[in-house]
Design an enzyme around this catalytic site. Structure first.
Site, short mmCIF file in Angstrom:
data_model
loop_
_atom_site.label_atom_id
_atom_site.label_comp_id
_atom_site.label_asym_id
_atom_site.label_seq_id
_atom_site.Cartn_x
_atom_site.Cartn_y
_atom_site.Cartn_z
CB CYS A 2 -0.39 -18.78 22.77
SG CYS A 2 -1.68 -18.31 23.95
NE ARG A 33 0.51 -18.89 16.68
CZ ARG A 33 -0.30 -19.65 15.94
NH1 ARG A 33 -0.30 -19.51 14.63
NH2 ARG A 33 -1.11 -20.52 16.49
CD1 TRP A 105 -4.33 -12.01 21.93
CD2 TRP A 105 -5.76 -13.67 22.30
NE1 TRP A 105 -5.59 -11.52 21.69
CE2 TRP A 105 -6.49 -12.52 21.91
CE3 TRP A 105 -6.47 -14.84 22.59
CZ2 TRP A 105 -7.88 -12.52 21.81
CZ3 TRP A 105 -7.85 -14.84 22.49
CH2 TRP A 105 -8.54 -13.68 22.10
CG ASN A 132 -1.88 -22.11 20.25
OD1 ASN A 132 -2.65 -21.26 20.68
ND2 ASN A 132 -1.84 -22.45 18.97
N GLY A 133 -3.95 -23.05 22.86
CA GLY A 133 -5.27 -23.69 22.81
C GLY A 133 -6.01 -23.48 24.12
CD GLU A 547 -11.35 -7.11 4.84
OE1 GLU A 547 -10.15 -7.13 5.17
OE2 GLU A 547 -12.23 -7.77 5.43
CE LYS A 551 -7.86 -5.92 6.74
NZ LYS A 551 -8.87 -6.63 7.48
CD GLU A 554 -8.76 -6.24 11.24
OE1 GLU A 554 -8.85 -7.23 11.98
OE2 GLU A 554 -8.68 -6.32 10.01
CG HIS A 570 -34.98 -0.45 4.73
ND1 HIS A 570 -36.36 -0.44 4.65
CD2 HIS A 570 -34.54 -0.61 3.46
CE1 HIS A 570 -36.72 -0.63 3.38
NE2 HIS A 570 -35.63 -0.73 2.65
CE LYS A 671 -2.36 -12.84 9.60
NZ LYS A 671 -2.83 -11.72 8.79
#
Length: 676
Positions: A2, A33, A105, A132-133, A547, A551, A554, A570, A671
């Site tokens: 957050c 965030r 968040w 935050n946490g 990567e 992208k 997400e 395979h 983020k």
């Protein structure tokens, strides 16, 4: 994960409207965030609650708490509507005022006003907290508080904190004891387990703020409003703030980007430190479980090397778009001062270089994009150092309790420097005696402070949730690290010189690739209605496949997978048909001929192919132009992942915009992943 923000003005007159805007704008800077709900707390007018104060347990102004579900602008609208409804005077000036704010968040409890922060101790808002946490023992604390008569309104773990503060305060009051704000907070900290950054506000202690942290980032910003040209020591020592009594503005923030428009003078608060602002004075105290009284700590302020322009979109529509196009500049700043006369200078590693060169192995540890960047750099590090290099996803290393030895060098890669699993893995590696190296974009971050040595990638502020410029700068930093470690080997001298020359020209090559923007938008338009995408790569570009797929996944919310091309037969080959788009990275390197073979096999099975190749290779990778071709400049093989990822970043960006999604604030993501 957050965002918390606080603003206190001392001996400088600020209207309530100004205070509100500072708090709300601070949340706007931190919205990356978390953006499912938000809230702020400010003081009311004494005369507005005069009747109620006859029953209130304090004589100071009643704190007003505003909370709302949704983006920051939802909070802004509701705050001004509520202010109008209660006829609160926005023009009223305050010479001293403390306000706190939060953007969330969700972890405990769905997004809703009651689960938003600030969380309160109950009636009269005697203690209010932004957090935050995660508090891991909140259920036990909650049961204890319920037994003592407390009622809970939210589903959050945070609500136990202000209620615990009130419990501590009331117990002292009942015993006839006078207790300071910091004493209340210290006792609360003794009961909390988990990771947190906290800011407390209380009408029992008007115009005071207390902040503390364990594991989550917290920054103090200081703005003196007098001429300091003849008092250079003022910003050197935080303790100087306790003696001058000058007008000032003080800020707490989860990130430097929220204070840069106010001041460049900041302090990165350390774990177990408590920062108490009272009467314009700042006290930094060190909390210790084993000691009843905390020790006073002398800390120096740092100067922020960031400009306000970095946190604004400028002429771009989105931060992700801006940050993709900033990559020539971010790569230039990452390399500035580090390439000298066919050599690489990395001052952060200098004292530990001998230890690194004699390591039993080098272990790269990271999560998500940072892990992919390390994977891209692994081959060149193995080649130039002849040291075995292994890869670890931080969470998996912790789950397995994988072996880390004293003879290892553990390299931790994190854009924010606050990624929870990476930091836990760092603690694990430190306990096992390994040399720990940090690679991060964030000065003053926990990773930067706790590792033995490291490299700041210097890519500039990255606000878009999907990392772009930090990824390419991380690769370049790790290539330079490989060059520095291998600098004592004569046999690789020519190879190193070629790479250094390539690094010098890399920003220009990236500028060339960015000219593919229109082409990648056209490609995105052809893929807009599809549900899945595969990306095949190998060697240096296995990381590019991972990567690039990440992208798309997400931000465009489209299923995508990055795959090792050598594993195609395979299992993945069963997915190939004429409708599924497959991107194959086939630029010139030692794996080029193998990728040509992969393309032929996919083409034989009528695969819908998109081939990313070096300029001039279109005919050799796809005879008859039966594939869609994306041509990029050819650079040194170890630098090719930097060039190759950019078309895929552009593709992800345009897919997202065309599909109507918020490219800077993807669904369910934020983020800085500071919680598990």
């Amino acid at each position: 994960m957050c965002g918390i923000f606080a603003y206190l003005n001392y001996n400088v007159e600020r209207e309530r409207r100004y205070i509100l805007e500072v708090l709300l704008n601070g949340l706007r800077r931190l919205e990356y965030r978390g953006y499912d709900s938000s809230g702020i707390a400010i003081d009311s007018d004494l005369d507005a609650v005069e009747v109620s104060l006859k029953e209130a347990p304090y004589e100071s102004a009643f704190p007003l708490v505003f909370r709302q579900e949704g983006k920051i602008e939802s909070l802004v609208g509701s705050v001004y509507a509520e202010v109008d409804a209660m006829d609160l005077n926005l023009e009223k000036p305050f010479s001293v005022h403390a306000g706190i704010a939060h953007t969330r968040w969700a972890t405990h409890g769905v997004p809703s006003p009651r689960n938003s922060h600030p969380q309160s101790s109950g009636a009269w808002n005697e203690f209010i907290v932004v957090h935050n946490g995660i508090i891991t023992n909140y259920e036990v604390l909650k049961e204890t508080l319920i037994r003592n008569g407390f009622n809970f309104e939210s589903e959050t773990d945070t609500e136990v904190i202000p209620k615990l503060a009130k419990f501590v305060f009331d117990k002292a009051h009942e015993a006839g004891q006078t207790v300071t704000f910091s004493q209340v907070v210290f006792e609360v900290m003794r009961q909390l387990e988990g990771a947190y950054a906290l800011i407390f506000k209380s009408p029992h202690y008007p115009n005071e703020l207390i902040a503390c942290k364990r594991g989550s980032t917290l920054i103090l910003g200081v703005k003196e409003l007098t001429d300091i040209s003849n008092s250079g020591a003022l910003f050197h020592d935080v303790k100087a703030l306790t003696t001058n009594g000058q007008p000032k503005e003080l800020f707490f923030s989860s990130d430097l980007c929220a204070i840069v428009e106010h001041t460049k003078n900041y302090l990165a608060i350390e774990d177990s430190e408590v920062v108490h602002i009272k009467d314009g004075c700042v006290s930094v105290l060190k909390f210790d479980y084993d000691k009843e009284k905390p020790a006073s700590v002398q800390r120096a302020l740092s100067v922020l090397e960031m400009e306000v322009e970095q946190i604004k979109k400028g002429n771009y529509d989105h931060f992700m778009q801006k940050e993709i196009h900033e990559q020539p500049h971010s790569l230039t700043t990452t390399m500035r001062g580090r390439l000298k006369h066919n050599s690489v200078l990395l001052g952060g590693l200098k004292e530990h270089m001998k230890t690194i060169r004699h390591s039993r192995r080098i272990v790269f540890i990271g999560c998500g994009t940072s892990y992919n960047a390390a994977l891209a750099a692994r081959p060149i590090l193995e080649e130039l150092s002849s040291i075995p290099v292994t890869m670890e996803i931080a969470s998996d290393l912790l789950d397995r309790q994988g072996p880390i030895y004293r003879e290892d060098t553990a390299v931790f890669v994190s854009q924010s420097g606050e990624t929870a699993d990476t930091l836990l893995a760092l603690e694990y590696a430190l306990e096992n005696g390994a040399l720990c190296v940090g690679i991060t974009n964030t000065v003053g971050s926990t990773l930067a402070r706790k590792t033995h040595c490291g490299i700041h990638i210097n890519a500039g502020c990255e606000i878009g949730v999907a990392s772009t410029k930090a990824y390419t700068s991380q690769i370049v930093v790790m290539v330079m690290m490989a060059l520095a470690i291998g600098a004592d080997r004569i046999s690789t001298q020519a190879r190193r010189e070629d790479i250094i020359n390539g690094l010098s020209d890399l920003p220009n090559q990236v500028s060339e690739v960015l000219k593919l923007d229109r082409e990648m938008k056209d490609l995105a338009e052809s893929l807009i209605n599809l549900e899945s995408l595969l990306v095949f790569g190998r060697g240096y570009n296995y990381a590019t496949a991972l990567e690039g797929a990440l992208k798309v996944k997400e931000v465009a919310l489209m299923h995508s997978e990055g795959m090792l091309a050598g594993e195609m037969k395979h299992g993945p080959l069963a997915l190939v048909d004429e409708t599924l788009p497959i991107i194959v990275v086939a630029t010139r390197d030692s794996c080029f001929s193998k990728q040509q073979s992969v393309i032929q096999q996919l083409h034989a099975r009528k695969g819908r192919l998109i081939v990313l190749c070096s300029k001039g290779d279109a005919q050799s990778v796809c005879p008859g132009r039966s594939c869609r071709i994306i041509e990029v400049p050819q650079v040194a093989d170890c630098l090719q992942p930097v060039v190759n990822i950019i078309p895929l970043q552009l593709l992800a960006y345009h897919l997202t915009v065309l599909r109507g999604y918020n490219v800077d604030q993807p669904r369910n993501l934020a983020k800085s992943v500071t919680t598990q």
